[in-house]
Design a protein around this motif. Structure first.
Motif, PDB file in Angstrom:
ATOM      1  N   SER A   1       6.053 -11.522   7.446  1.00  0.00           N
ATOM      2  CA  SER A   1       6.333 -12.927   7.167  1.00  0.00           C
ATOM      3  C   SER A   1       7.295 -12.996   5.985  1.00  0.00           C
ATOM      4  O   SER A   1       7.087 -12.350   4.962  1.00  0.00           O
ATOM      5  N   ALA A   2       8.348 -13.797   6.130  1.00  0.00           N
ATOM      6  CA  ALA A   2       9.334 -13.916   5.046  1.00  0.00           C
ATOM      7  C   ALA A   2       9.335 -15.329   4.477  1.00  0.00           C
ATOM      8  O   ALA A   2      10.287 -15.731   3.811  1.00  0.00           O
ATOM      9  N   GLY A   3       8.296 -16.085   4.757  1.00  0.00           N
ATOM     10  CA  GLY A   3       8.228 -17.444   4.222  1.00  0.00           C
ATOM     11  C   GLY A   3       7.489 -18.366   5.173  1.00  0.00           C
ATOM     12  O   GLY A   3       7.033 -17.946   6.242  1.00  0.00           O
ATOM     13  N   GLU A   4       7.394 -19.633   4.767  1.00  0.00           N
ATOM     14  CA  GLU A   4       6.682 -20.632   5.577  1.00  0.00           C
ATOM     15  C   GLU A   4       7.669 -21.612   6.170  1.00  0.00           C
ATOM     16  O   GLU A   4       8.744 -21.839   5.602  1.00  0.00           O
ATOM     17  N   THR A   5       7.314 -22.207   7.301  1.00  0.00           N
ATOM     18  CA  THR A   5       8.144 -23.276   7.867  1.00  0.00           C
ATOM     19  C   THR A   5       7.282 -24.273   8.624  1.00  0.00           C
ATOM     20  O   THR A   5       6.276 -23.893   9.231  1.00  0.00           O
ATOM     21  N   LYS A   6       7.707 -25.531   8.576  1.00  0.00           N
ATOM     22  CA  LYS A   6       7.040 -26.578   9.365  1.00  0.00           C
ATOM     23  C   LYS A   6       7.856 -26.866  10.622  1.00  0.00           C
ATOM     24  O   LYS A   6       7.527 -27.758  11.384  1.00  0.00           O
ATOM     25  N   LEU A   7       8.983 -26.169  10.773  1.00  0.00           N
ATOM     26  CA  LEU A   7       9.950 -26.601  11.774  1.00  0.00           C
ATOM     27  C   LEU A   7       9.663 -26.095  13.178  1.00  0.00           C
ATOM     28  O   LEU A   7       9.947 -26.775  14.156  1.00  0.00           O
TER      29      LEU A   7
END
Ligand SMILES: CC(=O)SCCNC(=O)CCNC(=O)[C@H](O)C(C)(C)COP(=O)(O)OP(=O)(O)OC[C@H]1O[C@@H](n2cnc3c(N)ncnc32)[C@H](O)[C@@H]1OP(=O)(O)O
Ligand SMILES: O=C([O-])CC(=O)C(=O)O
Length: 374
Positions: free
Chosen positions: A15-21
């Protein structure tokens, strides 16, 4: 369904980060934008609604959509200085390089002066990309300086009208609109990740998008739709396709338009674009390209359990619509700009510079030897 084993090189599975998209392959094959299934959006929304969704987190109501479409329409024309630059780019340039230059040059003329202007910059690029591509293409290939504005309501029809100089059919408008929806967003793919890395340095929208265009260009990513087309056109029949593909696999060549870094057994966009390819083939009265494409699909699944990704049936679909192969990946840019820009905004909203570590595998520490002794 067993999830694809995501380990190894290429940051796979990390995982390289979070997204809501967006979610990709959550249940092995699904794809959602802000919670909506991509097939639902392809059936029941337009690309402009999807762009609005990605930029605002919610689908627009009618008044919001009308206002958004008028805003985009008012931003379609290109500044004269950009037209002059596009005219200087040679005919044999790759259109992805034209898109990259067009994006970068527009950033000189209309810079994003602060993040408060990020929506304006994203919408400007969204509205201008079809004209950047078509103005250069028509000038260098047909010697025509096109009018970059049209009264087409949606970007899909606007692009087709700029390219062909005539009103597109309802069906071609619909297919292009669906295609733009399918290509719009795909989580942390290579080009979007490029955009996010650039955004994480607090750089401007145009720089982030220019970097993303360069990343999408490669045949392992967006460039696969053009590479797939070139390959399919070399096959004389479904039988010939299978024979030639067997040879390619034996020679360990990559077959473009197949496989995926995340999906394991199918790409949910394929079934949608494949249906349109079949429809266009039947209406065209010559189904050869479609039949050959289906033979490729069968062969790859039977021999390697590899499936068509979003790019493969886009090739025959665009070809049936009379779109020149070299414009396939630039169309992807016109669509994916929405995903890139949404990710750039999301990165900015909760930023820390993206800077991973590396495992050092080089020489032990050593001294420089004088040049005459090396
Ligand atoms: C819109 C998009 O960007 S979709 C992707 C578009 N790109 C393409 O179509 C290019 C062709 N496909 C590929 O090169 C790859 O499938 C990628 C780049 C999409 C994904 O790469 P990876 O995640 O490394 O693939 P993956 O781990 O599933 O590969 C498994 C094995 O299948 C092979 N393989 C994967 N795809 C293909 C292919 N298209 N043709 C031949 N062999 C393939 C790999 O070489 C690998 O073999 P190995 O274990 O002997 O090394
Ligand atoms: O997610 C990926 O790696 C590639 C892809 O399908 C896309 O960007 O649409």
């Amino acid at each position: 369904m067993v999830d694809k084993k995501l380990t190894g090189a290429g940051l796979r599975g990390q995982s390289a980060g979070e997204t809501k998209l967006c979610t990709v392959g959550k249940s092995g094959s699904g794809l959602t934008y802000c919670g909506y299934d991509v097939s639902d959006l392809a059936d029941n929304a337009t690309f402009e609604e999807v762009a609005y969704l990605l930029f605002n987190g919610e689908l627009p109501n009618q008044a919001e959509l009308d206002a958004y479409k008028s805003e985009l329409k008012s931003m379609r024309d290109l500044p004269d200085a950009l037209k002059s630059v596009l005219k200087l780019i040679p005919k044999n340039a790759h259109p992805m390089d034209v898109m990259r230059t067009g994006c970068s040059f527009l950033g000189n003329l209309e810079p994003e002066n602060s993040f408060a202007e990020q929506n304006k910059a994203a919408n400007r690029l969204l509205a201008a990309f079809p004209a950047i591509m078509c103005y250069w293409y028509k000038f260098t290939h047909d010697g025509v300086e096109i009018d970059c504005t049209t009264d087409e309501d949606l970007l899909a029809g606007h692009f087709l009208r700029l390219l062909n100089g005539k009103t597109p059919s309802e069906q071609h408008r619909k297919v292009m609109d669906v295609s733009l929806i399918l290509y719009a967003e795909h989580e942390f793919n290579a080009s979007t990740f490029t955009a996010r890395v650039c955004a994480s340095t607090l750089s401007d929208m145009y720089s982030c998008v220019t970097g993303a265009i360069g990343t999408l260009r490669g045949p392992l990513h967006g460039g696969a739709n053009e590479a797939a087309m070139d390959m399919i056109l070399k096959f004389k029949s479904p039988k010939d396709a299978k024979v030639q593909m067997a040879g390619m696999l034996e020679r360990k060549e990559k077959i473009m338009g197949f496989g995926h870094a995340i999906y394991r057994e199918s790409d949910p966009r394929n079934v949608i674009i494949k249906r349109w390819s079949e429809k266009l083939a039947q209406e065209n009265g010559n189904t050869s390209l479609y039949d050959i494409s289906v033979a490729c699909e069968e062969f790859m699944w039977d021999s390697k359990k590899l499936f068509c990704n979003a790019d493969f049936f886009h090739a025959s679909t665009y070809n049936y619509m009379g779109i020149p192969t070299k414009l396939f990946t630039p169309i992807f840019v016109c669509s994916r700009l929405t995903g890139w820009a949404a990710h750039i905004m999301e990165q900015r909203s909760n930023n820390r510079i993206i800077r991973p570590s590396a495992d050092y595998i080089g020489s032990e520490p050593r001294k420089v030897i004088g040049i005459s002794e090396r």
